[in-house]
Design an enzyme around this catalytic site. Structure first.
Site, mmCIF file in Angstrom:
data_model
loop_
_atom_site.group_PDB
_atom_site.id
_atom_site.type_symbol
_atom_site.label_atom_id
_atom_site.label_comp_id
_atom_site.label_asym_id
_atom_site.label_seq_id
_atom_site.Cartn_x
_atom_site.Cartn_y
_atom_site.Cartn_z
ATOM 1 N N ASP A 168 48.619 34.902 41.757
ATOM 2 C CA ASP A 168 48.617 35.005 42.553
ATOM 3 C C ASP A 168 49.814 35.324 42.823
ATOM 4 O O ASP A 168 50.777 34.845 42.644
ATOM 5 C CB ASP A 168 48.704 33.464 43.344
ATOM 6 C CG ASP A 168 49.462 33.078 44.445
ATOM 7 O OD1 ASP A 168 49.456 33.948 45.178
ATOM 8 O OD2 ASP A 168 48.361 32.066 45.094
ATOM 9 N N LYS A 184 46.005 35.144 51.179
ATOM 10 C CA LYS A 184 46.233 33.281 51.399
ATOM 11 C C LYS A 184 47.102 33.535 52.156
ATOM 12 O O LYS A 184 48.001 34.268 52.394
ATOM 13 C CB LYS A 184 47.228 33.495 49.948
ATOM 14 C CG LYS A 184 47.659 31.784 50.134
ATOM 15 C CD LYS A 184 47.867 31.383 48.589
ATOM 16 C CE LYS A 184 48.439 30.461 48.292
ATOM 17 N NZ LYS A 184 49.139 30.109 46.861
ATOM 18 N N LYS A 244 42.319 32.368 51.378
ATOM 19 C CA LYS A 244 43.070 31.202 50.637
ATOM 20 C C LYS A 244 44.005 30.194 52.175
ATOM 21 O O LYS A 244 44.949 30.932 52.269
ATOM 22 C CB LYS A 244 43.806 30.768 49.607
ATOM 23 C CG LYS A 244 43.348 31.337 48.388
ATOM 24 C CD LYS A 244 43.365 31.049 47.093
ATOM 25 C CE LYS A 244 43.181 31.572 45.962
ATOM 26 N NZ LYS A 244 43.926 30.873 44.477
#
Length: 254
Positions: A103, A167, A199
């Site tokens: 991430d 995200k 996300k």
């Protein structure tokens, strides 16, 4: 709770991503987080931890018989700096430690100053480190980008550079996930045929709040698309509310 709400809550459980990303995290907290990832109704999708706890999380989950729970390791977190080489080094170290996903925080300040090239090159460099089975998530920090056109530009650049997921946010800023940002991200993904996942993260604490984001993805892409390979709800505190909604916990929480 209606039958439809119960079905959505069960779906949410399998999309959840629990995180331990505070500066003062300890081995004990990370191990406890991994244990929370296993519930009587099934496992959550993933746990997200700093680089220094990546190996611990993977070993703990494996010991618990939860190899299906992915370990996500953050990079360039939480500030989204511009230098590329340190981020690549973090990614490489996380993969060696057993991370299933990376991430990476997008260098959003660079984009705010008019520099979109740094973000593109950083994502490409990190993606090149990841074997096919390892996923790269790009956290855009949409609350700081704010401008819909900048959010769209960041989404499109991240997708073109190879992001497997985009995200909303780190959860460390004043403005985190918002329906407006989510809508822009969903449309950017739709433009490439739904090949990139999404996300929602930051400030999502209740079943009702999460349901807004879940329904947005279902409406745009259909129920079959909404699996943990395409959708995640990154919200540790949401787990308790989902389990309460499913009757697994008293309303005092988890």
């Amino acid at each position: 709770m209606t039958a439809e709400d119960e079905q959505q809550a069960r779906l949410m459980l399998g999309l959840l991503e629990l995180s331990a990303l505070n500066a003062d995290e300890t081995e004990g907290r990370v191990a406890a987080l991994c244990e929370r990832a296993l519930t009587p109704l099934g496992n959550v999708a993933a746990v997200c931890v700093p680089l220094r706890f990546t190996l611990l999380a993977r070993v703990t989950l494996d010991r618990l018989g939860a190899r299906d729970v992915r370990v996500v390791s953050v990079a360039n977190f939480p500030y989204g700096g511009s230098p590329i080489e340190p981020v690549v080094s973090q990614v490489q170290a996380a993969l060696v430690a057993g991370a299933d996903e990376i991430d990476m925080v997008y260098p959003f300040r660079a984009l705010l100053s008019g520099d979109s090239r740094t973000g593109f090159e950083m994502i490409m460099a990190c993606k090149q480190c990841c074997p096919d089975q390892k996923k790269l998530v790009v956290t855009l920090e949409t609350g700081d980008l704010r401008d819909p056109q900048l959010i769209r530009q960041a989404c499109q650049g991240a997708i073109m550079a190879g992001a497997d997921f985009i995200k909303t946010s780190t959860g460390k800023t004043a403005i985190n996930a918002t329906p407006q940002a989510m809508r822009i991200m969903i449309e950017a993904i739709a433009e490439v045929g739904g090949m990139t996942g999404i996300k929602a993260a930051g400030g999502i604490r209740t079943f009702d709040e999460a349901l807004v984001y879940l329904k947005m993805t279902q409406t745009r892409f259909g129920n079959a698309w909404v699996t943990s390979e395409h959708v995640r709800l990154s919200a540790s505190s949401l787990l308790g509310d989902v389990l309460i909604a499913l009757g697994m916990l008293p309303s005092s929480g988890y």
